[in-house]
Each structure stands twice: as structure tokens, then as C-alpha cells.
Design a protein around this motif. Structure first.
Motif, short mmCIF file in Angstrom:
data_model
loop_
_atom_site.label_atom_id
_atom_site.label_comp_id
_atom_site.label_asym_id
_atom_site.label_seq_id
_atom_site.Cartn_x
_atom_site.Cartn_y
_atom_site.Cartn_z
N GLU A 76 14.17 -0.18 0.61
CA GLU A 76 14.30 -1.37 -0.22
C GLU A 76 15.70 -1.94 -0.04
O GLU A 76 16.71 -1.25 -0.21
CB GLU A 76 14.01 -1.11 -1.70
CG GLU A 76 12.56 -0.77 -2.00
CD GLU A 76 11.60 -1.92 -1.72
OE1 GLU A 76 12.03 -3.09 -1.71
OE2 GLU A 76 10.40 -1.64 -1.53
N SER A 77 15.76 -3.22 0.29
CA SER A 77 17.04 -3.83 0.63
C SER A 77 18.02 -3.79 -0.54
O SER A 77 19.23 -3.62 -0.34
CB SER A 77 16.84 -5.28 1.10
OG SER A 77 16.30 -6.09 0.07
N GLY A 78 17.53 -3.91 -1.77
CA GLY A 78 18.43 -3.86 -2.92
C GLY A 78 19.07 -2.50 -3.08
O GLY A 78 20.29 -2.39 -3.32
N ALA A 79 18.29 -1.44 -2.94
CA ALA A 79 18.84 -0.09 -3.04
C ALA A 79 19.84 0.17 -1.93
O ALA A 79 20.91 0.75 -2.15
CB ALA A 79 17.71 0.94 -3.00
N CYS A 80 19.50 -0.27 -0.72
CA CYS A 80 20.41 -0.09 0.42
C CYS A 80 21.71 -0.86 0.20
O CYS A 80 22.80 -0.36 0.51
CB CYS A 80 19.73 -0.53 1.71
SG CYS A 80 18.26 0.42 2.15
N LEU A 81 21.61 -2.09 -0.31
CA LEU A 81 22.80 -2.88 -0.56
C LEU A 81 23.70 -2.22 -1.60
O LEU A 81 24.92 -2.17 -1.43
CB LEU A 81 22.39 -4.28 -1.04
CG LEU A 81 23.55 -5.21 -1.44
CD1 LEU A 81 24.49 -5.47 -0.27
CD2 LEU A 81 23.01 -6.52 -1.99
N SER A 85 27.47 -0.96 -1.19
CA SER A 85 28.48 -1.53 -2.07
C SER A 85 29.38 -0.46 -2.67
O SER A 85 30.56 -0.72 -2.99
CB SER A 85 27.81 -2.32 -3.20
OG SER A 85 27.11 -3.43 -2.68
N GLU A 86 28.85 0.75 -2.84
CA GLU A 86 29.67 1.83 -3.37
C GLU A 86 30.76 2.26 -2.39
O GLU A 86 31.72 2.94 -2.77
CB GLU A 86 28.79 3.03 -3.72
CG GLU A 86 27.80 2.79 -4.85
CD GLU A 86 28.47 2.52 -6.19
OE1 GLU A 86 29.66 2.87 -6.35
OE2 GLU A 86 27.80 1.95 -7.08
N LYS A 87 30.65 1.83 -1.15
CA LYS A 87 31.62 2.22 -0.12
C LYS A 87 32.80 1.27 -0.02
O LYS A 87 33.77 1.56 0.68
CB LYS A 87 30.93 2.29 1.25
CG LYS A 87 29.84 3.36 1.36
CD LYS A 87 29.18 3.31 2.72
CE LYS A 87 28.14 4.41 2.86
NZ LYS A 87 28.78 5.75 2.98
N PRO A 93 33.25 -4.45 -7.40
CA PRO A 93 34.49 -4.15 -8.13
C PRO A 93 34.44 -2.73 -8.69
O PRO A 93 33.38 -2.20 -9.01
CB PRO A 93 34.49 -5.17 -9.27
CG PRO A 93 33.57 -6.27 -8.82
CD PRO A 93 32.53 -5.61 -7.97
N ARG A 94 35.60 -2.13 -8.82
CA ARG A 94 35.67 -0.76 -9.33
C ARG A 94 35.86 -0.70 -10.85
O ARG A 94 35.56 0.31 -11.46
CB ARG A 94 36.80 -0.01 -8.62
CG ARG A 94 36.55 0.19 -7.12
CD ARG A 94 35.27 0.99 -6.89
NE ARG A 94 34.98 1.18 -5.47
CZ ARG A 94 33.92 0.68 -4.85
NH1 ARG A 94 33.07 -0.10 -5.51
NH2 ARG A 94 33.71 0.93 -3.58
N GLU A 95 36.34 -1.77 -11.46
CA GLU A 95 36.51 -1.78 -12.90
C GLU A 95 35.13 -1.77 -13.56
O GLU A 95 34.23 -2.49 -13.15
CB GLU A 95 37.29 -3.03 -13.30
CG GLU A 95 37.89 -2.97 -14.69
CD GLU A 95 36.90 -3.40 -15.75
OE1 GLU A 95 36.85 -2.76 -16.82
OE2 GLU A 95 36.15 -4.37 -15.50
N ARG A 96 34.93 -0.94 -14.58
CA ARG A 96 33.60 -0.65 -15.11
C ARG A 96 32.85 -1.90 -15.55
O ARG A 96 31.67 -2.06 -15.24
CB ARG A 96 33.69 0.34 -16.27
CG ARG A 96 34.01 1.77 -15.87
CD ARG A 96 33.99 2.70 -17.07
NE ARG A 96 32.65 2.81 -17.63
CZ ARG A 96 32.38 2.83 -18.93
NH1 ARG A 96 33.36 2.70 -19.81
NH2 ARG A 96 31.14 2.95 -19.37
N ALA A 97 33.51 -2.76 -16.29
CA ALA A 97 32.82 -3.94 -16.80
C ALA A 97 32.40 -4.86 -15.67
O ALA A 97 31.29 -5.43 -15.69
CB ALA A 97 33.71 -4.67 -17.80
N THR A 160 31.17 -11.01 -4.17
CA THR A 160 30.71 -9.64 -4.33
C THR A 160 29.29 -9.53 -3.75
O THR A 160 28.69 -10.52 -3.33
CB THR A 160 30.67 -9.21 -5.81
OG1 THR A 160 29.65 -9.98 -6.48
CG2 THR A 160 32.01 -9.39 -6.50
N ALA A 161 28.75 -8.32 -3.83
CA ALA A 161 27.37 -8.10 -3.40
C ALA A 161 26.39 -8.97 -4.18
O ALA A 161 25.32 -9.32 -3.68
CB ALA A 161 26.99 -6.63 -3.56
#
Length: 217
Positions: A76-81, A85-87, A93-97, A160-161
Motif C-alpha cells: 500500500e503506497s500510503g504505508a510505504c510512504l 517518511s520516518e527516515k 517533521p520530528r516535533e510531535r504536534a 512534507t509527505a
């Protein structure tokens, strides 16, 4: 950026598709994300016309893309994206909000927009006198027009993604032709002018064009 060791990122797509879907097959989303983030990757292919057990073991619906990352496999493209994105903070963004807002918009693009636009398109293929899903789609597009009138980017004042996936959902000409949404049109044009999109798009077209030569041989 597609020369890398096989144990690293591999984006899997079809070995060939007809002319119509070229430039829209969803492996493009993952190519684009890798280009934006500077992630090395390679492209693997599976047969378009004979979807065998090996393909179905990786993508149970026989679709593409799917992604392998060492011993991790996703479909699934969304899961792969989201995995990509975690990389890279270029995508997420890394800020939680802000991360939460990005995740929300990624899922909104898939579940609130594409979930309407794709059925609307399929119904329209039969040229009914009136498409019963058109009002639903126009309502979703009106919401986006309001959002994009007020901001250039969905999250954090930058790409962003979330922008990647929303622009890819909205860019097909059959969707863009449904009405007058100037802020949305400007948004799509701006995002699709990014060099990473241009490279990913050209690479996908070249991938399927090379397969034409093989089929004609």
C-alpha cells in the motif's frame, strides 16, 4: 538515485503497463519521496500480465507498489510512504504536534479525498447521465480549496509527505477538470514543479518505455 545494494530500499512496480496509466502508477509516490529525502533506492519489477505467487506473497491484492527495506516489507503506497517518511525530516517533521498533523493529512488525502475521487472516476467511465458521486467529490474539493487558500503548505509552512500525497491524489487531469479551484490548482502546480517530482515522473515513464522495446523485440 536508484543504484544501491539489494538489501537496501527497493521499490517494486510492474514491468510494463499500457500507455494510459503511465505517470500515475503509484510507485511514483515512493520514487518521489526517496528523491525528496535523498534516500538511495532501486526499482524492481514484477510481471503486469501474470501476477504470480511471489508477487501475491508481497502484495496480496496483486497491486503495486510494495516496498522492501532489508528484512522489512510493506504494501500500500500510503504505508510505504509513511515508512520512508520516518527516515527523513524532509518528509516528516520530528516535533510531535507537527508529526501528528502530517500523519492526519496523509491519511486524509487517502481516506477522505482519494477514497472519493477514484470511485467517482470509475463511475464516470460508463458515461452516466449524472455521476451520483460528483456532489461528494465537489464537497471534498471545496474543503481543500478553503484550506489551500489560507496556506501554501499543509503542515509547518513547508513541504512534507502530506503535500506529496495530496498533490499526487489531485493531479490527474480528470480530477482537475471537474471545477474551478484556483488555490488548489496553484498548489498542485507548485508541488509538481519540484525537481524531485520531475525526476520520479521521468524515471517511471522511462521504465515502462524500456519495456515497450522488450515486448516489440
Amino acid at each position: 538515485m536508484n543504484q544501491t545494494a539489494p538489501e537496501q530500499l527497493t521499490i517494486w512496480t510492474f514491468d510494463w503497463v499500457p500507455e494510459g496509466p503511465r505517470g500515475y502508477v503509484r510507485d511514483l509516490r515512493l520514487r518521489w519521496a526517496c528523491e525528496e529525502a535523498g534516500l538511495s533506492y532501486r526499482v524492481g519489477s514484477v510481471p503486469f500480465e501474470e501476477r504470480g505467487a511471489e508477487h501475491l506473497a508481497m502484495q496480496p491484492f496483486g497491486q503495486v507498489p510494495y516496498l522492501t527495506d532489508g528484512d522489512v516489507s510493506l504494501f500500500e503506497s500510503g504505508a510505504c510512504l509513511l515508512h520512508l517518511s520516518e527516515k527523513s525530516e524532509a518528509l516528516m517533521p520530528r516535533e510531535r504536534a507537527l508529526r501528528a498533523e502530517t500523519l492526519s493529512w496523509v491519511l486524509a488525502a487517502l481516506n477522505s479525498v482519494e477514497m472519493v475521487s477514484v470511485p467517482w472516476w470509475f463511475v464516470g467511465l460508463s458515461s452516466p447521465p449524472e455521476n451520483p458521486l460528483e456532489g461528494w467529490l465537489r464537497a471534498r474539493l471545496a474543503v481543500l480549496e478553503d484550506v489551500l487558500t489560507a496556506r501554501d503548505w499543509l503542515v509547518d509552512g513547508r513541504f512534507t509527505a502530506a503535500d506529496l500525497i495530496l498533490a499526487d491524489v489531485l493531479r490527474p487531469p480528470w480530477i482537475r477538470g471537474i471545477g474551478h479551484y484556483p488555490a488548489t490548482d496553484a498548489y498542485i502546480d507548485r508541488i509538481c514543479a519540484r525537481p524531485a517530482f520531475a525526476k520520479a515522473h521521468a524515471d517511471q515513464i522511462a521504465h515502462f518505455s524500456r519495456a515497450d522495446e522488450t515486448r516489440e523485440a
